[in-house]
Design a protein around this motif. Structure first.
Motif, PDB file in Angstrom:
ATOM      1  N   ALA A   1      54.034 -24.654  17.235  1.00 23.34           N
ATOM      2  CA  ALA A   1      54.576 -25.698  16.363  1.00 23.34           C
ATOM      3  C   ALA A   1      54.857 -26.924  17.222  1.00 23.34           C
ATOM      4  N   VAL A   2      54.404 -28.080  16.748  1.00 25.98           N
ATOM      5  CA  VAL A   2      54.599 -29.336  17.471  1.00 25.98           C
ATOM      6  C   VAL A   2      55.442 -30.254  16.596  1.00 25.98           C
ATOM      7  N   TYR A   3      56.664 -30.544  17.079  1.00 25.80           N
ATOM      8  CA  TYR A   3      57.602 -31.396  16.354  1.00 25.80           C
ATOM      9  C   TYR A   3      57.764 -32.717  17.098  1.00 25.80           C
ATOM     10  N   PRO A   4      58.074 -33.801  16.370  1.00 25.07           N
ATOM     11  CA  PRO A   4      58.385 -35.045  17.065  1.00 25.07           C
ATOM     12  C   PRO A   4      59.759 -34.922  17.731  1.00 25.07           C
ATOM     13  N   SER A   5      59.945 -35.660  18.822  1.00 25.96           N
ATOM     14  CA  SER A   5      61.284 -35.699  19.428  1.00 25.96           C
ATOM     15  C   SER A   5      62.262 -36.283  18.419  1.00 25.96           C
ATOM     16  N   LEU A   6      63.498 -35.827  18.491  1.00 25.95           N
ATOM     17  CA  LEU A   6      64.512 -36.271  17.537  1.00 25.95           C
ATOM     18  C   LEU A   6      65.126 -37.606  17.958  1.00 25.95           C
ATOM     19  N   SER A   7      65.614 -38.346  16.990  1.00 27.33           N
ATOM     20  CA  SER A   7      66.284 -39.617  17.236  1.00 27.33           C
ATOM     21  C   SER A   7      67.616 -39.383  17.940  1.00 27.33           C
ATOM     22  N   ILE A   8      67.831 -40.066  19.053  1.00 28.18           N
ATOM     23  CA  ILE A   8      69.085 -39.907  19.791  1.00 28.18           C
ATOM     24  C   ILE A   8      70.273 -40.411  18.966  1.00 28.18           C
ATOM     25  N   LEU A   9      70.082 -41.472  18.176  1.00 27.22           N
ATOM     26  CA  LEU A   9      71.172 -41.989  17.343  1.00 27.22           C
ATOM     27  C   LEU A   9      71.564 -40.968  16.279  1.00 27.22           C
ATOM     28  N   ASP A  10      70.565 -40.385  15.610  1.00 21.02           N
ATOM     29  CA  ASP A  10      70.859 -39.350  14.612  1.00 21.02           C
ATOM     30  C   ASP A  10      71.534 -38.151  15.269  1.00 21.02           C
ATOM     31  N   CYS A  11      71.109 -37.834  16.474  1.00 20.48           N
ATOM     32  CA  CYS A  11      71.709 -36.723  17.209  1.00 20.48           C
ATOM     33  C   CYS A  11      73.187 -36.996  17.470  1.00 20.48           C
ATOM     34  N   LEU A  12      73.485 -38.157  18.009  1.00 20.13           N
ATOM     35  CA  LEU A  12      74.880 -38.499  18.336  1.00 20.13           C
ATOM     36  C   LEU A  12      75.763 -38.549  17.096  1.00 20.13           C
ATOM     37  N   ASN A  13      75.163 -38.880  15.945  1.00 16.75           N
ATOM     38  CA  ASN A  13      75.923 -38.927  14.688  1.00 16.75           C
ATOM     39  C   ASN A  13      75.944 -37.584  13.957  1.00 16.75           C
ATOM     40  N   SER A  14      75.348 -36.561  14.536  1.00 21.91           N
ATOM     41  CA  SER A  14      75.310 -35.206  13.948  1.00 21.91           C
ATOM     42  C   SER A  14      74.741 -35.206  12.530  1.00 21.91           C
ATOM     43  N   THR A  15      73.604 -35.880  12.339  1.00 18.35           N
ATOM     44  CA  THR A  15      73.034 -35.983  10.992  1.00 18.35           C
ATOM     45  C   THR A  15      71.646 -35.357  10.869  1.00 18.35           C
ATOM     46  N   ILE A  16      71.230 -34.551  11.827  1.00 14.98           N
ATOM     47  CA  ILE A  16      69.891 -33.963  11.757  1.00 14.98           C
ATOM     48  C   ILE A  16      69.969 -32.638  11.002  1.00 14.98           C
ATOM     49  N   THR A  17      69.454 -32.665   9.770  1.00 17.26           N
ATOM     50  CA  THR A  17      69.494 -31.474   8.922  1.00 17.26           C
ATOM     51  C   THR A  17      68.136 -30.807   8.779  1.00 17.26           C
ATOM     52  N   GLN A  18      67.075 -31.522   9.151  1.00 17.15           N
ATOM     53  CA  GLN A  18      65.734 -30.965   8.954  1.00 17.15           C
ATOM     54  C   GLN A  18      64.755 -31.581   9.944  1.00 17.15           C
ATOM     55  N   GLN A  19      63.744 -30.792  10.272  1.00 17.71           N
ATOM     56  CA  GLN A  19      62.694 -31.235  11.182  1.00 17.71           C
ATOM     57  C   GLN A  19      61.390 -30.596  10.717  1.00 17.71           C
ATOM     58  N   THR A  20      60.320 -31.400  10.646  1.00 16.99           N
ATOM     59  CA  THR A  20      59.020 -30.890  10.209  1.00 16.99           C
ATOM     60  C   THR A  20      57.967 -31.216  11.255  1.00 16.99           C
ATOM     61  N   GLY A  21      57.097 -30.248  11.512  1.00 13.81           N
ATOM     62  CA  GLY A  21      56.028 -30.450  12.482  1.00 13.81           C
ATOM     63  C   GLY A  21      54.756 -29.757  12.063  1.00 13.81           C
ATOM     64  N   GLN A  22      53.744 -29.910  12.884  1.00  9.94           N
ATOM     65  CA  GLN A  22      52.432 -29.308  12.645  1.00  9.94           C
ATOM     66  C   GLN A  22      52.405 -27.910  13.265  1.00  9.94           C
ATOM     67  N   LEU A  23      51.703 -27.001  12.623  1.00 12.36           N
ATOM     68  CA  LEU A  23      51.705 -25.593  13.023  1.00 12.36           C
ATOM     69  C   LEU A  23      50.282 -25.059  13.131  1.00 12.36           C
ATOM     70  N   THR A  24      50.052 -24.241  14.154  1.00  4.16           N
ATOM     71  CA  THR A  24      48.795 -23.483  14.274  1.00  4.16           C
ATOM     72  C   THR A  24      49.141 -22.025  14.539  1.00  4.16           C
ATOM     73  N   LEU A  25      48.554 -21.128  13.764  1.00  2.00           N
ATOM     74  CA  LEU A  25      48.710 -19.688  13.925  1.00  2.00           C
ATOM     75  C   LEU A  25      47.338 -19.096  14.207  1.00  2.00           C
ATOM     76  N   THR A  26      47.243 -18.341  15.306  1.00  2.00           N
ATOM     77  CA  THR A  26      45.980 -17.702  15.688  1.00  2.00           C
ATOM     78  C   THR A  26      46.197 -16.202  15.811  1.00  2.00           C
ATOM     79  N   LEU A  27      45.375 -15.423  15.143  1.00  2.00           N
ATOM     80  CA  LEU A  27      45.370 -13.955  15.279  1.00  2.00           C
ATOM     81  C   LEU A  27      44.040 -13.580  15.923  1.00  2.00           C
ATOM     82  N   THR A  28      44.134 -12.887  17.073  1.00  2.00           N
ATOM     83  CA  THR A  28      42.922 -12.518  17.808  1.00  2.00           C
ATOM     84  C   THR A  28      42.821 -11.014  18.006  1.00  2.00           C
TER      85      THR A  28
END
Length: 177
Positions: A150-177
């Motif tokens: 899973a590849v997520y964008p780095s979080l906003s430092i301002l949102d972090c300091l304000n404790s307002t990060i409730t969700q994060q979305t990223g791209q996902l790859t699943l491989t079964l071999t």
């Protein structure tokens, strides 16, 4: 509510290709490779200090997640919930300690339960890359190796300091071999 989104399909494609090339081969071709999205909901919201946080991870693979699948399926979903000490300044540090057991639900009613004993987190190029390696322990592809990136964008430092990060979305790859 702060929604972080990733536009990293080129990086994700490259990572998937590298993972497939580097994975120990049990067969010549992966049984299934799916791309899609992973969304993590945090309760309470992430802030700068570590605290016990419930993380609900929803994975949507294939057409359900805006991606695609090779192999017998076109869609798959999974939801995992776990609690751990985490903050947005030290995000991901606990991920190396949590064993994940994830059950993917494929269209047509089949499932794959995968145990991921090892998850690593790397911060690079304004992204957080979460890689889990494990084995299918029940259902479709029993005994196969699994790699989930899973590849997520780095979080906003301002949102972090304000404790307002409730969700994060990223791209996902699943491989079964």
């Amino acid at each position: 509510m702060r929604k972080a989104t990733a536009a990293v399909s080129g990086v994700l494609t490259l990572l998937a290709a590298l993972l497939i090339a580097a994975a120990p081969a049990q067969s010549d071709t992966p049984l299934t490779v799916c791309t899609g999205t992973a969304t993590v909901d945090y309760s309470p919201p992430l802030g700068p200090l570590p605290r016990q946080t419930r993380q609900s991870v929803t994975e949507k693979l294939g057409t359900d997640g805006g991606g695609s699948c090779t192999g017998p399926f076109t869609t798959g979903t999974a939801t995992t919930v776990f609690d751990q000490q985490v903050s947005c300044l030290a995000q991901g540090l606990g991920d190396t300690l949590v064993q994940n057991v994830v059950t993917y639900h494929w269209q047509g009613g089949q499932t794959s339960t995968i145990t991921y004993p090892l998850t690593t987190v790397v911060h690079a190029a304004n992204q957080e890359i979460v890689t889990s390696t494990g084995t299918v322990t029940a259902g479709y592809a029993l005994g196969a190796l699994s790699e989930r990136v899973a590849v997520y964008p780095s979080l906003s430092i301002l949102d972090c300091l304000n404790s307002t990060i409730t969700q994060q979305t990223g791209q996902l790859t699943l491989t079964l071999t």
